[in-house]
Design a protein around this motif. Structure first.
Motif, mmCIF file in Angstrom:
data_model
loop_
_atom_site.group_PDB
_atom_site.id
_atom_site.type_symbol
_atom_site.label_atom_id
_atom_site.label_comp_id
_atom_site.label_asym_id
_atom_site.label_seq_id
_atom_site.Cartn_x
_atom_site.Cartn_y
_atom_site.Cartn_z
ATOM 1 N N LEU A 1 0.828 -1.207 0.000
ATOM 2 C CA LEU A 1 0.000 0.000 0.000
ATOM 3 C C LEU A 1 0.864 1.260 0.000
ATOM 4 C CD1 LEU A 1 -2.820 -0.929 2.572
ATOM 5 C CD2 LEU A 1 -2.916 -1.033 0.082
ATOM 6 N N TYR A 2 2.010 1.189 0.695
ATOM 7 C CA TYR A 2 2.868 2.370 0.825
ATOM 8 C C TYR A 2 3.424 2.824 -0.526
ATOM 9 C CZ TYR A 2 6.379 5.513 2.805
ATOM 10 O OH TYR A 2 7.127 6.618 3.131
ATOM 11 N N PHE A 3 3.594 1.881 -1.430
ATOM 12 C CA PHE A 3 4.164 2.233 -2.729
ATOM 13 C C PHE A 3 3.119 2.270 -3.844
ATOM 14 C CE2 PHE A 3 7.850 0.777 -0.318
ATOM 15 C CZ PHE A 3 8.729 1.821 -0.575
ATOM 16 N N THR A 4 1.862 2.544 -3.466
ATOM 17 C CA THR A 4 0.810 2.700 -4.461
ATOM 18 C C THR A 4 0.816 4.122 -5.024
ATOM 19 O OG1 THR A 4 -0.722 3.204 -2.657
ATOM 20 C CG2 THR A 4 -0.739 0.949 -3.514
ATOM 21 N N GLY A 5 0.059 4.310 -6.099
ATOM 22 C CA GLY A 5 0.040 5.598 -6.791
ATOM 23 C C GLY A 5 -0.458 6.751 -5.942
ATOM 24 N N TYR A 6 -1.517 6.531 -5.158
ATOM 25 C CA TYR A 6 -2.081 7.655 -4.399
ATOM 26 C C TYR A 6 -1.140 8.108 -3.280
ATOM 27 C CZ TYR A 6 -3.779 3.874 -1.281
ATOM 28 O OH TYR A 6 -3.878 2.778 -0.456
ATOM 29 N N VAL A 7 -0.380 7.182 -2.715
ATOM 30 C CA VAL A 7 0.606 7.560 -1.702
ATOM 31 C C VAL A 7 1.756 8.318 -2.355
ATOM 32 C CG1 VAL A 7 2.285 6.704 -0.013
ATOM 33 C CG2 VAL A 7 0.016 5.670 -0.140
ATOM 34 N N GLN A 8 2.209 7.825 -3.497
ATOM 35 C CA GLN A 8 3.286 8.501 -4.216
ATOM 36 C C GLN A 8 2.889 9.916 -4.632
ATOM 37 O OE1 GLN A 8 4.698 7.451 -8.394
ATOM 38 N NE2 GLN A 8 6.415 6.666 -7.202
ATOM 39 N N ASN A 9 1.650 10.083 -5.087
ATOM 40 C CA ASN A 9 1.169 11.416 -5.477
ATOM 41 C C ASN A 9 1.188 12.381 -4.294
ATOM 42 O OD1 ASN A 9 0.737 10.647 -8.124
ATOM 43 N ND2 ASN A 9 -1.426 10.166 -7.811
ATOM 44 N N ALA A 10 0.776 11.892 -3.132
ATOM 45 C CA ALA A 10 0.787 12.738 -1.932
ATOM 46 C C ALA A 10 2.221 13.118 -1.565
ATOM 47 C CB ALA A 10 0.120 12.006 -0.767
ATOM 48 N N HIS A 11 3.121 12.163 -1.665
ATOM 49 C CA HIS A 11 4.530 12.432 -1.384
ATOM 50 C C HIS A 11 5.091 13.478 -2.352
ATOM 51 C CE1 HIS A 11 5.266 8.365 0.846
ATOM 52 N NE2 HIS A 11 4.858 9.319 1.656
ATOM 53 N N GLN A 12 4.729 13.369 -3.615
ATOM 54 C CA GLN A 12 5.199 14.336 -4.611
ATOM 55 C C GLN A 12 4.734 15.742 -4.275
ATOM 56 O OE1 GLN A 12 4.497 11.237 -8.246
ATOM 57 N NE2 GLN A 12 4.490 13.385 -8.787
ATOM 58 N N GLU A 13 3.467 15.865 -3.894
ATOM 59 C CA GLU A 13 2.923 17.182 -3.547
ATOM 60 C C GLU A 13 3.656 17.764 -2.338
ATOM 61 O OE1 GLU A 13 0.513 18.986 -4.989
ATOM 62 O OE2 GLU A 13 0.132 17.526 -6.572
ATOM 63 N N TYR A 14 3.946 16.910 -1.376
ATOM 64 C CA TYR A 14 4.652 17.349 -0.173
ATOM 65 C C TYR A 14 6.077 17.781 -0.510
ATOM 66 C CZ TYR A 14 6.958 17.094 4.379
ATOM 67 O OH TYR A 14 7.701 17.382 5.493
ATOM 68 N N VAL A 15 6.747 17.024 -1.364
ATOM 69 C CA VAL A 15 8.104 17.376 -1.795
ATOM 70 C C VAL A 15 8.091 18.709 -2.526
ATOM 71 C CG1 VAL A 15 9.975 16.752 -3.379
ATOM 72 C CG2 VAL A 15 8.969 15.012 -1.907
ATOM 73 N N GLU A 16 7.126 18.895 -3.422
ATOM 74 C CA GLU A 16 7.016 20.145 -4.173
ATOM 75 C C GLU A 16 6.879 21.341 -3.233
ATOM 76 O OE1 GLU A 16 4.040 22.201 -7.500
ATOM 77 O OE2 GLU A 16 3.591 20.226 -6.671
ATOM 78 N N ALA A 17 5.995 21.228 -2.252
ATOM 79 C CA ALA A 17 5.794 22.317 -1.290
ATOM 80 C C ALA A 17 7.061 22.552 -0.472
ATOM 81 C CB ALA A 17 4.618 21.988 -0.371
ATOM 82 N N ASN A 18 7.696 21.464 -0.057
ATOM 83 C CA ASN A 18 8.906 21.556 0.765
ATOM 84 C C ASN A 18 10.045 22.246 0.016
ATOM 85 O OD1 ASN A 18 10.663 20.842 2.995
ATOM 86 N ND2 ASN A 18 9.271 19.125 3.361
ATOM 87 N N LEU A 19 10.255 21.851 -1.220
ATOM 88 C CA LEU A 19 11.334 22.439 -2.007
ATOM 89 C C LEU A 19 11.067 23.906 -2.307
ATOM 90 C CD1 LEU A 19 12.092 19.569 -4.571
ATOM 91 C CD2 LEU A 19 13.274 20.103 -2.430
ATOM 92 N N PHE A 20 9.828 24.238 -2.632
ATOM 93 C CA PHE A 20 9.474 25.625 -2.928
ATOM 94 C C PHE A 20 9.654 26.501 -1.690
ATOM 95 C CE2 PHE A 20 6.010 28.786 -4.299
ATOM 96 C CZ PHE A 20 6.891 29.484 -5.105
ATOM 97 N N TYR A 21 9.265 25.967 -0.541
ATOM 98 C CA TYR A 21 9.420 26.692 0.725
ATOM 99 C C TYR A 21 10.898 26.988 0.992
ATOM 100 C CZ TYR A 21 9.384 27.485 5.795
ATOM 101 O OH TYR A 21 9.563 28.018 7.051
#
Length: 208
Positions: A76-96
């Motif tokens: 479950l941890y490596f499913t698409g919806y988890v990966q998408n959430a991680h991507q969004e979090y990374v994007e916000a983190n890097l921009f910050y």
């Protein structure tokens, strides 16, 4: 023999019931992570760093919680919806961190798989374009040019990741980033030409 199958099915049912419960919890958490990351990015574009930091910290807690509840459910941890959430979090983190001119966090530091982090970098380039356009709208061409130069270097680094789609679908992000860079360079060139024309017109008007 039939009783044996019934026992096996009962065991399977217990496992799947637990997995289904974890899946529902994970879905709720991922939705909240995506929402909070989006709120953080919006706040950053508004210049509201206090709200941005607050939303990012809230998302950080949920990212940790998500990892914890799925410790025994790696599928479950490596499913698409988890990966998408991680991507969004990374994007916000890097921009910050970019706007605060701070070192970018390592994937292990924020508890994100390396593949999701790499994909998040691709999304980060898209967010930088929005920032770049806002700068152009406010006639901050020199700053916009700095942002473009950083985007170019970031893309060059991202382009070094060459792996099959089955491992990480990075090629799509690279193609999108290259297209974004081309459009951004066109916008920058046009803005600089217009600025030069305005300057020449102003000089012409002021001639005796």
């Amino acid at each position: 023999m039939l009783m044996n199958i019934s026992e096996i099915i009962n065991e399977i049912r217990k496992v799947l019931d637990e997995k289904d419960e974890m899946r529902e919890k994970a879905l709720r958490l991922t939705r909240d992570i995506v929402r909070l990351s989006g709120d953080c990015i919006k706040a950053l574009h508004r210049g509201d760093l206090e709200i941005a930091e607050e939303r990012l910290k809230m998302a950080e807690k949920l990212v940790s919680e998500l990892k914890e509840i799925l410790t025994e459910h790696k599928d479950l941890y490596f499913t698409g919806y988890v990966q998408n959430a991680h991507q969004e979090y990374v994007e916000a983190n890097l921009f910050y961190h970019y706007l605060l001119d701070e070192e970018f966090p390592h994937p292990k530091e924020i508890g994100i798989p390396e593949t999701a982090y790499a994909l998040g970098i691709g999304d980060f380039i898209g967010e930088l374009r929005r920032y770049f356009l806002n700068l152009l709208l406010n006639d901050k061409i020199e700053k916009a040019q700095e942002v473009y130069a950083f985007m170019e270097k970031l893309y060059d680094e991202l382009a070094t990741l060459e792996y099959p789609k089955g491992l990480v679908n990075i090629r799509q992000k690279q193609d999108q980033a290259r297209y974004i860079l081309e459009r951004t360079l066109e916008d920058l060139t046009r803005a600089k030409i217009n600025k030069n024309l305005e300057k020449k017109l102003e000089e012409w008007r002021n001639e005796p």
